[in-house]
Scaffold this motif. Structure first.
Motif, PDB file in Angstrom:
ATOM      1  N   GLY A  23      -7.892 -13.367  32.617  1.00 43.20           N
ATOM      2  CA  GLY A  23      -8.329 -12.868  33.909  1.00 43.20           C
ATOM      3  C   GLY A  23      -7.636 -11.566  34.253  1.00 43.20           C
ATOM      4  O   GLY A  23      -6.574 -11.247  33.711  1.00 43.20           O
ATOM      5  N   VAL A  24      -8.251 -10.799  35.137  1.00 41.88           N
ATOM      6  CA  VAL A  24      -7.604  -9.599  35.668  1.00 41.88           C
ATOM      7  C   VAL A  24      -7.431  -9.778  37.173  1.00 41.88           C
ATOM      8  O   VAL A  24      -8.214 -10.455  37.833  1.00 41.88           O
ATOM      9  CB  VAL A  24      -8.396  -8.311  35.366  1.00 41.88           C
ATOM     10  CG1 VAL A  24      -8.390  -8.021  33.870  1.00 41.88           C
ATOM     11  CG2 VAL A  24      -9.830  -8.399  35.883  1.00 41.88           C
ATOM     12  N   GLY A  44      -2.869  -8.030  31.154  1.00 41.03           N
ATOM     13  CA  GLY A  44      -3.407  -9.374  31.020  1.00 41.03           C
ATOM     14  C   GLY A  44      -2.331 -10.430  31.020  1.00 41.03           C
ATOM     15  O   GLY A  44      -1.691 -10.658  30.006  1.00 41.03           O
ATOM     16  N   HIS A  45      -2.142 -11.083  32.166  1.00 40.40           N
ATOM     17  CA  HIS A  45      -1.119 -12.127  32.273  1.00 40.40           C
ATOM     18  C   HIS A  45      -1.695 -13.465  32.739  1.00 40.40           C
ATOM     19  O   HIS A  45      -0.944 -14.407  32.951  1.00 40.40           O
ATOM     20  CB  HIS A  45       0.004 -11.685  33.224  1.00 40.40           C
ATOM     21  CG  HIS A  45      -0.466 -11.347  34.610  1.00 40.40           C
ATOM     22  ND1 HIS A  45      -0.995 -10.123  34.935  1.00 40.40           N
ATOM     23  CD2 HIS A  45      -0.484 -12.077  35.748  1.00 40.40           C
ATOM     24  CE1 HIS A  45      -1.331 -10.101  36.215  1.00 40.40           C
ATOM     25  NE2 HIS A  45      -1.037 -11.282  36.739  1.00 40.40           N
ATOM     26  N   ARG A  53      14.245  -9.858  32.566  1.00 36.26           N
ATOM     27  CA  ARG A  53      13.033 -10.547  32.115  1.00 36.26           C
ATOM     28  C   ARG A  53      11.963  -9.555  31.648  1.00 36.26           C
ATOM     29  O   ARG A  53      11.831  -8.443  32.171  1.00 36.26           O
ATOM     30  CB  ARG A  53      12.453 -11.404  33.226  1.00 36.26           C
ATOM     31  CG  ARG A  53      11.820 -10.594  34.366  1.00 36.26           C
ATOM     32  CD  ARG A  53      11.328 -11.471  35.502  1.00 36.26           C
ATOM     33  NE  ARG A  53      10.728 -10.677  36.557  1.00 36.26           N
ATOM     34  CZ  ARG A  53      11.411 -10.112  37.557  1.00 36.26           C
ATOM     35  NH1 ARG A  53      12.727 -10.273  37.632  1.00 36.26           N
ATOM     36  NH2 ARG A  53      10.786  -9.395  38.480  1.00 36.26           N
ATOM     37  N   PHE A  54      11.216  -9.972  30.663  1.00 35.16           N
ATOM     38  CA  PHE A  54       9.954  -9.344  30.329  1.00 35.16           C
ATOM     39  C   PHE A  54       8.866 -10.058  31.119  1.00 35.16           C
ATOM     40  O   PHE A  54       9.020 -11.231  31.492  1.00 35.16           O
ATOM     41  CB  PHE A  54       9.661  -9.455  28.832  1.00 35.16           C
ATOM     42  CG  PHE A  54      10.571  -8.627  27.967  1.00 35.16           C
ATOM     43  CD1 PHE A  54      10.217  -7.344  27.595  1.00 35.16           C
ATOM     44  CD2 PHE A  54      11.781  -9.141  27.529  1.00 35.16           C
ATOM     45  CE1 PHE A  54      11.053  -6.583  26.799  1.00 35.16           C
ATOM     46  CE2 PHE A  54      12.624  -8.394  26.731  1.00 35.16           C
ATOM     47  CZ  PHE A  54      12.258  -7.096  26.362  1.00 35.16           C
ATOM     48  N   GLU A  55       7.769  -9.357  31.375  1.00 35.53           N
ATOM     49  CA  GLU A  55       6.610  -9.975  32.013  1.00 35.53           C
ATOM     50  C   GLU A  55       5.394  -9.656  31.158  1.00 35.53           C
ATOM     51  O   GLU A  55       5.095  -8.489  30.906  1.00 35.53           O
ATOM     52  CB  GLU A  55       6.426  -9.466  33.444  1.00 35.53           C
ATOM     53  CG  GLU A  55       7.602  -9.799  34.367  1.00 35.53           C
ATOM     54  CD  GLU A  55       7.423  -9.239  35.771  1.00 35.53           C
ATOM     55  OE1 GLU A  55       6.265  -8.951  36.154  1.00 35.53           O
ATOM     56  OE2 GLU A  55       8.429  -9.084  36.476  1.00 35.53           O
ATOM     57  N   ILE A  56       4.706 -10.686  30.694  1.00 36.45           N
ATOM     58  CA  ILE A  56       3.564 -10.497  29.805  1.00 36.45           C
ATOM     59  C   ILE A  56       2.516  -9.617  30.466  1.00 36.45           C
ATOM     60  O   ILE A  56       2.052  -9.892  31.577  1.00 36.45           O
ATOM     61  CB  ILE A  56       2.957 -11.857  29.417  1.00 36.45           C
ATOM     62  CG1 ILE A  56       3.916 -12.622  28.499  1.00 36.45           C
ATOM     63  CG2 ILE A  56       1.587 -11.680  28.750  1.00 36.45           C
ATOM     64  CD1 ILE A  56       3.459 -14.017  28.143  1.00 36.45           C
ATOM     65  N   GLY A  88      -0.078  -7.713  26.738  1.00 37.57           N
ATOM     66  CA  GLY A  88      -0.817  -8.694  27.510  1.00 37.57           C
ATOM     67  C   GLY A  88      -1.968  -9.311  26.756  1.00 37.57           C
ATOM     68  O   GLY A  88      -2.186  -9.062  25.560  1.00 37.57           O
ATOM     69  N   ALA A  89      -2.761 -10.092  27.474  1.00 40.02           N
ATOM     70  CA  ALA A  89      -3.748 -10.980  26.868  1.00 40.02           C
ATOM     71  C   ALA A  89      -5.146 -10.393  26.784  1.00 40.02           C
ATOM     72  O   ALA A  89      -6.070 -11.088  26.359  1.00 40.02           O
ATOM     73  CB  ALA A  89      -3.794 -12.294  27.648  1.00 40.02           C
ATOM     74  N   LEU A  90      -5.329  -9.127  27.170  1.00 38.54           N
ATOM     75  CA  LEU A  90      -6.640  -8.520  26.983  1.00 38.54           C
ATOM     76  C   LEU A  90      -6.738  -8.017  25.546  1.00 38.54           C
ATOM     77  O   LEU A  90      -6.819  -6.816  25.253  1.00 38.54           O
ATOM     78  CB  LEU A  90      -6.875  -7.398  27.992  1.00 38.54           C
ATOM     79  CG  LEU A  90      -7.605  -7.853  29.274  1.00 38.54           C
ATOM     80  CD1 LEU A  90      -6.780  -8.882  30.028  1.00 38.54           C
ATOM     81  CD2 LEU A  90      -7.928  -6.680  30.167  1.00 38.54           C
TER      82      LEU A  90
END
Length: 336
Positions: free
Chosen positions: A35-36, A63-64, A111-114, A122-124
């Motif tokens: 999702g975006v 994309g997280h 921290r890293f953030e996806i 990210g997830a895209l």
């Protein structure tokens, strides 16, 4: 593999990039759905604060909000993970500092953030590398659309938990976007009387919620500010009943002012919420049981080639707020 890459403000395209190789303690996930959200749109326009303070830079892969199937394992990862359908936490703490060791890894300074912070991809994309400590298993009947709504759901569930609702309590939610609507669903499932306030309320009304363009003259036991308006945090403290609860999960683009005298004199409990961490497991449970069904929030599912257009086009407030991406969907053109 194919991945959507933002190279500058309003510049994004699908590129062929090297597929991920899992490091120690990591897995690779074949992304089923992603999702975006507003954060992704701010990266695309160049407005996202992380771009201006050094926590993110172009090129980046957003994309997280995602779900998928584990296809490869790094060293030290149990083979039991292979083939599992999973989603995961966006926040990846160092696992060694005081905050991480006390269960607050989403607040880790390093921290890293996806898809968001310090270059973590990210997830895209067709595949996504994820530390195994961040994974949550999805039941088979929690399909791709629900799986990709776990992350925003975790944010909303944490906000509702912070509101400390009892059956019959009256809750006001400021902002009928994705998080506000998800919070309304979770709160209604707990027996609360839910009201939403926004500039446009047609879609929220279609879901059966009481919606308003002005604050109704009613006593509210709790208020959740899920908006991006700088004036509304003060309104939240003003409109809640004395002894009530106020939750801040929305972020304005500029500083918002709240009179702490109001908080003290009304004896309010005020809570801020950052991230879905701590709310992911509970969200999966509620989706799996059918207590909450957020699938009406998804307006469309598109391919990677159409992401740039979706990010640039804005959102019709009278339509469902969420766009999902299926990275396996192929189209002939590339977005720029």
């Amino acid at each position: 593999m194919r991945a959507f890459v933002i190279t500058g403000p309003f510049q994004g395209e699908v590129l062929d990039v090297e597929p991920p190789v899992p490091g120690p303690g990591e897995v690779v996930v074949r992304v089923e759905r992603a999702g975006v959200c507003g954060t992704d749109a701010e990266f695309f326009t160049g407005e996202m604060a992380y771009l201006h303070d050094g926590q993110a830079r172009y090129p980046l892969r957003i994309g997280h909000e995602w779900c998928g199937v584990v296809t490869a394992l790094g060293a030290g990862v149990s083979r039991e993970w292979l083939g599992r359908r999973v989603t995961g936490d966006t926040m990846l703490g160092c696992q060694a500092c005081r905050r991480c060791l006390s269960g607050r890894q989403h607040l880790c300074a390093d921290r890293f953030e996806i898809g968001i912070r310090y270059g973590r991809p990210g997830a895209l994309a067709e595949f996504l590398p994820v530390p195994v400590f961040a994974l949550h298993v999805l039941p088979d009947h929690v399909g791709p659309a629900l799986g990709a709504l776990v992350e925003p759901g975790g944010n909303a569930l944490r906000a509702v938990r912070a509101a400390r609702l009892r059956a019959g309590d009256r809750l006001l939610i400021l902002g009928p976007g994705t998080i506000g609507l998800l919070a309304a669903m979770f709160a209604a499932a707990e027996g609360a009387e839910v009201h939403l306030l926004g500039l446009s309320t047609a879609f929220a009304r279609s879901l059966g919620f009481a919606c308003h363009t002005e604050v109704p003259d009613l006593p509210f036991d709790a208020v959740i500010d899920a908006s991006n308006a700088a004036r509304l945090p003060a309104l939240a403290a003003e409109k809640v009943e004395p002894g009530g609860r106020v939750v801040y999960i929305g972020l304005a683009g500029e500083p918002s002012l709240v009179d702490t005298r109001v908080i003290a004199l009304k004896d309010l409990r005020v809570t801020g919420v950052l991230s879905a961490s701590g709310g992911l497991a509970g969200t999966i449970e509620r989706y799996a049981s059918g207590a909450v069904d957020p699938t009406p929030l998804v307006a469309a599912t598109i391919g990677l080639d159409d992401v740039a257009g979706a990010l640039a086009g804005g959102r019709d407030p009278d339509q469902p707020p969420k766009i999902h991406i299926d990275p396996s969907a192929q189209t002939e053109r590339s977005s720029t």
